[in-house]
Motif scaffolding. Structure first.
Motif, PDB file in Angstrom:
ATOM      1  N   PHE A  89       0.597  -1.306   0.400  1.00  0.00           N
ATOM      2  CA  PHE A  89      -0.431  -0.221   0.018  1.00  0.00           C
ATOM      3  C   PHE A  89       0.969   1.280   0.099  1.00  0.00           C
ATOM      4  O   PHE A  89       1.704   0.963   0.846  1.00  0.00           O
ATOM      5  CB  PHE A  89      -0.348  -0.012   0.597  1.00  0.00           C
ATOM      6  CG  PHE A  89      -1.835  -0.543   0.933  1.00  0.00           C
ATOM      7  CD1 PHE A  89      -2.465  -1.746   1.867  1.00  0.00           C
ATOM      8  CD2 PHE A  89      -3.223  -0.582   0.158  1.00  0.00           C
ATOM      9  CE1 PHE A  89      -2.672  -3.010   2.287  1.00  0.00           C
ATOM     10  CE2 PHE A  89      -4.703  -1.665   0.610  1.00  0.00           C
ATOM     11  CZ  PHE A  89      -4.312  -3.069   1.269  1.00  0.00           C
ATOM     12  N   SER A  98      -1.607  16.987  10.228  1.00  0.00           N
ATOM     13  CA  SER A  98      -2.175  16.063  10.706  1.00  0.00           C
ATOM     14  C   SER A  98      -1.229  15.162  10.221  1.00  0.00           C
ATOM     15  O   SER A  98      -0.769  14.136   9.400  1.00  0.00           O
ATOM     16  CB  SER A  98      -3.283  15.674   9.225  1.00  0.00           C
ATOM     17  OG  SER A  98      -4.265  14.276  10.139  1.00  0.00           O
ATOM     18  N   GLU A  99      -1.640  13.699  11.272  1.00  0.00           N
ATOM     19  CA  GLU A  99      -0.916  12.478  11.172  1.00  0.00           C
ATOM     20  C   GLU A  99      -1.757  11.675  10.281  1.00  0.00           C
ATOM     21  O   GLU A  99      -1.508   9.937  10.126  1.00  0.00           O
ATOM     22  CB  GLU A  99      -0.434  12.220  12.032  1.00  0.00           C
ATOM     23  CG  GLU A  99       0.356  12.795  13.211  1.00  0.00           C
ATOM     24  CD  GLU A  99       2.188  12.376  13.083  1.00  0.00           C
ATOM     25  OE1 GLU A  99       2.513  13.736  12.524  1.00  0.00           O
ATOM     26  OE2 GLU A  99       2.747  11.819  11.539  1.00  0.00           O
ATOM     27  N   LYS A 100      -3.098  11.726   9.438  1.00  0.00           N
ATOM     28  CA  LYS A 100      -3.957  11.094   9.220  1.00  0.00           C
ATOM     29  C   LYS A 100      -3.228  10.162   7.965  1.00  0.00           C
ATOM     30  O   LYS A 100      -3.037  11.176   7.281  1.00  0.00           O
ATOM     31  CB  LYS A 100      -5.256  12.036   9.197  1.00  0.00           C
ATOM     32  CG  LYS A 100      -6.873  10.731   8.459  1.00  0.00           C
ATOM     33  CD  LYS A 100      -7.754  11.364   8.468  1.00  0.00           C
ATOM     34  CE  LYS A 100      -7.648  12.480   9.170  1.00  0.00           C
ATOM     35  NZ  LYS A 100      -9.105  13.333   9.300  1.00  0.00           N
ATOM     36  N   LEU A 101      -3.532   9.239   7.870  1.00  0.00           N
ATOM     37  CA  LEU A 101      -3.006   8.402   6.697  1.00  0.00           C
ATOM     38  C   LEU A 101      -3.709   8.190   5.701  1.00  0.00           C
ATOM     39  O   LEU A 101      -5.009   8.038   5.865  1.00  0.00           O
ATOM     40  CB  LEU A 101      -2.197   7.430   6.670  1.00  0.00           C
ATOM     41  CG  LEU A 101      -0.888   7.911   7.229  1.00  0.00           C
ATOM     42  CD1 LEU A 101      -0.465   5.876   7.286  1.00  0.00           C
ATOM     43  CD2 LEU A 101       0.103   7.912   7.049  1.00  0.00           C
ATOM     44  N   PHE A 102      -4.040   8.502   4.052  1.00  0.00           N
ATOM     45  CA  PHE A 102      -4.603   8.149   3.020  1.00  0.00           C
ATOM     46  C   PHE A 102      -4.215   6.996   2.158  1.00  0.00           C
ATOM     47  O   PHE A 102      -3.054   6.964   2.162  1.00  0.00           O
ATOM     48  CB  PHE A 102      -4.860   9.301   1.921  1.00  0.00           C
ATOM     49  CG  PHE A 102      -5.747   9.909   3.173  1.00  0.00           C
ATOM     50  CD1 PHE A 102      -5.255  11.054   3.972  1.00  0.00           C
ATOM     51  CD2 PHE A 102      -7.524  10.947   3.340  1.00  0.00           C
ATOM     52  CE1 PHE A 102      -5.773  12.088   4.347  1.00  0.00           C
ATOM     53  CE2 PHE A 102      -7.959  11.523   3.821  1.00  0.00           C
ATOM     54  CZ  PHE A 102      -7.446  11.947   4.618  1.00  0.00           C
ATOM     55  N   PHE A 103      -4.955   6.063   2.151  1.00  0.00           N
ATOM     56  CA  PHE A 103      -4.375   5.075   1.637  1.00  0.00           C
ATOM     57  C   PHE A 103      -5.376   4.996  -0.392  1.00  0.00           C
ATOM     58  O   PHE A 103      -5.933   5.090  -0.084  1.00  0.00           O
ATOM     59  CB  PHE A 103      -4.558   3.760   2.329  1.00  0.00           C
ATOM     60  CG  PHE A 103      -4.132   3.413   3.488  1.00  0.00           C
ATOM     61  CD1 PHE A 103      -4.452   4.015   5.121  1.00  0.00           C
ATOM     62  CD2 PHE A 103      -2.906   2.578   3.604  1.00  0.00           C
ATOM     63  CE1 PHE A 103      -3.818   3.946   6.105  1.00  0.00           C
ATOM     64  CE2 PHE A 103      -2.358   2.608   4.379  1.00  0.00           C
ATOM     65  CZ  PHE A 103      -2.188   3.255   5.448  1.00  0.00           C
ATOM     66  N   GLY A 104      -3.686   3.948  -0.592  1.00  0.00           N
ATOM     67  CA  GLY A 104      -4.380   3.620  -2.211  1.00  0.00           C
ATOM     68  C   GLY A 104      -5.064   2.494  -1.895  1.00  0.00           C
ATOM     69  O   GLY A 104      -5.321   1.483  -0.985  1.00  0.00           O
ATOM     70  N   SER A 105      -5.500   1.653  -3.074  1.00  0.00           N
ATOM     71  CA  SER A 105      -5.861   0.351  -3.425  1.00  0.00           C
ATOM     72  C   SER A 105      -5.236  -0.780  -2.836  1.00  0.00           C
ATOM     73  O   SER A 105      -6.006  -1.952  -3.129  1.00  0.00           O
ATOM     74  CB  SER A 105      -6.638   0.341  -4.959  1.00  0.00           C
ATOM     75  OG  SER A 105      -8.274   1.569  -4.320  1.00  0.00           O
ATOM     76  N   TYR A 123      -2.119   9.836  19.527  1.00  0.00           N
ATOM     77  CA  TYR A 123      -3.424   9.625  18.975  1.00  0.00           C
ATOM     78  C   TYR A 123      -3.392   8.738  18.567  1.00  0.00           C
ATOM     79  O   TYR A 123      -2.511   7.494  18.542  1.00  0.00           O
ATOM     80  CB  TYR A 123      -2.437  10.967  17.899  1.00  0.00           C
ATOM     81  CG  TYR A 123      -3.576  11.340  16.188  1.00  0.00           C
ATOM     82  CD1 TYR A 123      -2.660  11.009  14.859  1.00  0.00           C
ATOM     83  CD2 TYR A 123      -5.073  11.891  16.554  1.00  0.00           C
ATOM     84  CE1 TYR A 123      -3.425  11.621  14.345  1.00  0.00           C
ATOM     85  CE2 TYR A 123      -5.877  11.896  15.567  1.00  0.00           C
ATOM     86  CZ  TYR A 123      -4.807  11.833  14.435  1.00  0.00           C
ATOM     87  OH  TYR A 123      -5.943  12.239  13.266  1.00  0.00           O
ATOM     88  N   ILE A 151      -6.205   6.562  15.737  1.00  0.00           N
ATOM     89  CA  ILE A 151      -6.758   6.325  14.193  1.00  0.00           C
ATOM     90  C   ILE A 151      -7.562   4.898  14.511  1.00  0.00           C
ATOM     91  O   ILE A 151      -7.072   3.914  14.594  1.00  0.00           O
ATOM     92  CB  ILE A 151      -6.291   6.949  13.708  1.00  0.00           C
ATOM     93  CG1 ILE A 151      -5.360   7.964  13.103  1.00  0.00           C
ATOM     94  CG2 ILE A 151      -6.785   6.523  11.403  1.00  0.00           C
ATOM     95  CD1 ILE A 151      -4.507   8.809  12.235  1.00  0.00           C
ATOM     96  N   TYR A 203      -9.060   2.275  11.392  1.00  0.00           N
ATOM     97  CA  TYR A 203      -9.031   2.180  10.122  1.00  0.00           C
ATOM     98  C   TYR A 203     -10.572   0.849  10.004  1.00  0.00           C
ATOM     99  O   TYR A 203     -10.112  -0.174  10.629  1.00  0.00           O
ATOM    100  CB  TYR A 203      -8.170   2.272   9.058  1.00  0.00           C
ATOM    101  CG  TYR A 203      -7.211   3.457   9.212  1.00  0.00           C
ATOM    102  CD1 TYR A 203      -6.478   3.627   9.858  1.00  0.00           C
ATOM    103  CD2 TYR A 203      -7.419   4.525   7.749  1.00  0.00           C
ATOM    104  CE1 TYR A 203      -5.497   4.500   9.909  1.00  0.00           C
ATOM    105  CE2 TYR A 203      -6.558   5.090   7.795  1.00  0.00           C
ATOM    106  CZ  TYR A 203      -5.675   5.389   8.400  1.00  0.00           C
ATOM    107  OH  TYR A 203      -4.940   7.090   8.472  1.00  0.00           O
ATOM    108  N   GLY A 207      -7.872  -1.129   0.247  1.00  0.00           N
ATOM    109  CA  GLY A 207      -6.560  -0.104   1.531  1.00  0.00           C
ATOM    110  C   GLY A 207      -8.143   0.203   2.505  1.00  0.00           C
ATOM    111  O   GLY A 207      -9.462   0.763   2.893  1.00  0.00           O
TER     112      GLY A 207
END
Lengths: 112, 113
Positions: A90, A98-105, B32, B34, B36, B43
Motif C-alpha cells: 500500500f 495531520s498524521e492521518k494517512l490516506f491509502f491507495g487500493s 493520537y 486512529i 481504520y 485499502g
C-alpha cells in the motif's frame, strides 16, 4: 478518480526479477509512504518521504528501494524479487499537521 | 519495541446489534489514535480518530473510547449493517517526535443476517 492511485493492481513475477510499483496522488500532500501488509502482521512501513528531497527507511526496508520523482509520485522497487516479498503493498499520503494517512487500493504482488 | 494489539482477531455480530472492537496499546506516550476500516480488495479507510486529551469521540454510528489508564481503545459501531463487514485496525502515534503510525494486526468483523 481515486486520490491515491497505485499501479499495477496485481503483479506476478519470478524470483530475481526487478519490479517497480508506482503511486501517484492528487491530494497535494507532502508526505508519502509505502507499507507492506501480510496476514496476521498488519501494516509494516517500508519507506517514507516527507518531501521530494527526503527519503527515509522504515522498519523493513531491506530488499527495497524508492524514488520520489515529484511531490505527487513515489515509486517502490524490488531490485531482485524473492518469494517472501509476496504481499499486499500500500501507498499512503499525509499532509499538513495531520498524521492521518490516506491509502491507495493496494498492489498484490506474487513472487514465484 | 512498542506494539499495538487487538484482543480478538474475529468478531461476529447479528445485523442490527452493536459491535465493540477493542485495541490495547503499549506506548503510554502515544497521544493520537486512529481507527481504520479495510474492506476486501481495498485499502484502509479512515473511520474516526481521537487525541489523548479526550476520552470519547462520536461520529456517524461510530464511537471511539480511550482509556489511558489501562491503555485501551475501543470502537463501537451502532446498529451494525452488512456493509460494516471488514477488517478494522487501530493505529497509534506519539506526535511529538517525528514518529510514524503503528498499526495493530486487525480484527475481522463479520455481520450475520
Amino acid at each position: 478518480d481515486a486520490d491515491v492511485t497505485q499501479t499495477p493492481r496485481n503483479r506476478i513475477t519470478k524470483t530475481g526479477k526487478r519490479i517497480m510499483l508506482e503511486c501517484s496522488q492528487t491530494k497535494g500532500h507532502d508526505r508519502m509512504y509505502w507499507y507492506r501488509q501480510d496476514p496476521g502482521l498488519g501494516l509494516r512501513l517500508i519507506y517514507y518521504s516527507f518531501d521530494v528531497k527526503d527519503i527515509n527507511k522504515g522498519e523493513i526496508s531491506d530488499g527495497y528501494s524508492v524514488s520520489r520523482q515529484a511531490q505527487a509520485k513515489f515509486s517502490l522497487s524490488l531490485e531482485s524479487a524473492i518469494p517472501n516479498q509476496t504481499a499486499l503493498y500500500f501507498c499512503a499520503t499525509s499532509g499538513g499537521s495531520s498524521e492521518k494517512l490516506f491509502f491507495g487500493s493496494g498492489t498484490q504482488l506474487s513472487v514465484l | 519495541g512498542e506494539s499495538v494489539g487487538l484482543h480478538l482477531p474475529t468478531l461476529s455480530v447479528q445485523e442490527g446489534d452493536n459491535s465493540i472492537i477493542n485495541c490495547a496499546y503499549s506506548n503510554s506516550a502515544s497521544d493520537y489514535f486512529i481507527w481504520y476500516k479495510q474492506e476486501s480488495g481495498k485499502g484502509p479507510q479512515f473511520i474516526i480518530d481521537i487525541r489523548s486529551n479526550m476520552d470519547k469521540r462520536q461520529g456517524q454510528r461510530v464511537t471511539v473510547l480511550l482509556n489511558k489508564t489501562v491503555k485501551h481503545l475501543s470502537l463501537q459501531i451502532a446498529a451494525t449493517q452488512p456493509g460494516d463487514s471488514a477488517v478494522y485496525f487501530c493505529a497509534e502515534i506519539f506526535t511529538g517526535g517525528g514518529n510514524k503510525l503503528t498499526f495493530g494486526t486487525g480484527t475481522q468483523l463479520k455481520v450475520e443476517l
